[in-house]
Design a protein around this motif. Structure first.
Motif, mmCIF file in Angstrom:
data_model
loop_
_atom_site.group_PDB
_atom_site.id
_atom_site.type_symbol
_atom_site.label_atom_id
_atom_site.label_comp_id
_atom_site.label_asym_id
_atom_site.label_seq_id
_atom_site.Cartn_x
_atom_site.Cartn_y
_atom_site.Cartn_z
ATOM 1 N N ARG A 108 0.789 -1.232 0.000
ATOM 2 C CA ARG A 108 0.000 0.000 0.000
ATOM 3 C C ARG A 108 0.827 1.290 0.000
ATOM 4 O O ARG A 108 0.270 2.371 -0.084
ATOM 5 N N LEU A 142 0.173 4.071 -2.810
ATOM 6 C CA LEU A 142 -1.109 4.758 -2.642
ATOM 7 C C LEU A 142 -1.068 5.717 -1.455
ATOM 8 O O LEU A 142 -1.517 6.860 -1.543
ATOM 9 N N LEU A 143 -0.505 5.261 -0.353
ATOM 10 C CA LEU A 143 -0.426 6.098 0.844
ATOM 11 C C LEU A 143 0.522 7.279 0.624
ATOM 12 O O LEU A 143 0.287 8.379 1.145
ATOM 13 N N ARG A 193 0.963 8.823 -2.221
ATOM 14 C CA ARG A 193 0.198 9.807 -3.000
ATOM 15 C C ARG A 193 -0.699 10.637 -2.078
ATOM 16 O O ARG A 193 -0.825 11.846 -2.245
ATOM 17 N N THR A 194 -1.303 9.982 -1.095
ATOM 18 C CA THR A 194 -2.137 10.707 -0.133
ATOM 19 C C THR A 194 -1.289 11.698 0.658
ATOM 20 O O THR A 194 -1.683 12.853 0.852
ATOM 21 N N ALA A 195 -0.120 11.263 1.113
ATOM 22 C CA ALA A 195 0.772 12.142 1.875
ATOM 23 C C ALA A 195 1.222 13.317 1.018
ATOM 24 O O ALA A 195 1.305 14.452 1.501
ATOM 25 N N SER A 203 -0.427 14.725 -1.285
ATOM 26 C CA SER A 203 -1.523 15.682 -1.434
ATOM 27 C C SER A 203 -1.674 16.571 -0.198
ATOM 28 O O SER A 203 -2.305 17.624 -0.267
ATOM 29 N N LEU A 204 -1.086 16.170 0.912
ATOM 30 C CA LEU A 204 -1.172 16.948 2.148
ATOM 31 C C LEU A 204 0.002 17.908 2.342
ATOM 32 O O LEU A 204 -0.048 18.778 3.208
ATOM 33 N N ASP A 222 -6.272 1.276 5.605
ATOM 34 C CA ASP A 222 -6.034 2.478 4.803
ATOM 35 C C ASP A 222 -6.659 3.699 5.475
ATOM 36 O O ASP A 222 -6.048 4.770 5.537
ATOM 37 N N ARG A 249 -4.634 6.864 6.794
ATOM 38 C CA ARG A 249 -4.996 8.192 6.288
ATOM 39 C C ARG A 249 -5.314 9.145 7.434
ATOM 40 O O ARG A 249 -4.945 10.316 7.415
ATOM 41 N N LEU A 282 -3.364 12.591 8.339
ATOM 42 C CA LEU A 282 -4.034 13.881 8.521
ATOM 43 C C LEU A 282 -3.774 14.465 9.905
ATOM 44 O O LEU A 282 -3.462 15.650 10.048
#
Length: 185
Positions: A32, A35-36, A38-40, A42-43, A75, A79, A83
């Motif tokens: 994962r 994917l994770l 990419r989330t980080a 975006s932050l 996930d 996430r 955050l």
């Protein structure tokens, strides 16, 4: 010896393959991570900060691994850790102070500046402040005349910082509208 959280770091640190106490965590991170990450990203604005953020969130997940009951919701857990960690970093951000050779001084009064006009404006300002409700007046005086921060003002008055912000904003609005001050918009 502590067990490394990142499998790539553990492989680089020790040539012999160590057994990981949570093999499911290792496989989760391996599967994962893109994917994770990419989330980080975006932050944060910086890819390096995103990697640090993900590493911190995965560390928190690793510590709580045994307590996480539903591993299908990992996930979401990570996430949320991303955050929360980013929010904490943002709240703790440092305000840089820069050293300079000379202190910035206010401009000297203009030659044509009349002391009587300054005094009249000063008196009008105090009359306008005295028209404010007691609570707003106290907050304006502490913020702008005593030069306290919003947090210090809130502490002195025993209210929240948000209360100070909103009350001072309303008070400044009333002062802007005071006809005696003659502040043109």
């Amino acid at each position: 010896m502590t067990t490394p959280v990142c499998t790539s770091a553990s492989a680089a640190a020790a040539p012999a393959r160590q057994t990981h106490p949570y093999p499911s965590f290792t496989s989760y991170v391996r599967d994962r991570r893109p994917l994770l990450l990419r989330t980080a990203r975006s932050l944060t604005a910086n890819p390096c900060d995103a990697e640090d953020l993900l590493q911190t969130a995965l560390t928190k997940t690793y510590v709580a691994w045994e307590r996480i009951e539903d591993h299908r919701a990992l996930d979401g857990y990570v996430r949320r850790a991303l955050l929360n960690t980013r929010t904490s970093q943002w709240r703790k951000r440092r305000v840089d102070e820069f050293v300079c050779d000379e202190l910035p001084e206010p401009e000297p009064p203009a030659v044509g500046d009349d002391a009587a006009e300054r005094q009249a404006l000063h008196d009008a300002m105090w009359r306008a402040i005295m028209k404010l409700p007691a609570r707003q007046r106290a907050m304006v005086v502490l913020r702008y005349y005593e030069d306290l921060s919003e947090a210090q003002t809130a502490e002195v008055l025993g209210v929240s910082v948000g209360t100070v912000k909103s009350a001072v904003s309303r008070a400044l609005g009333k002062l802007r509208e005071d006809p005696e001050l003659g502040v043109a918009r």
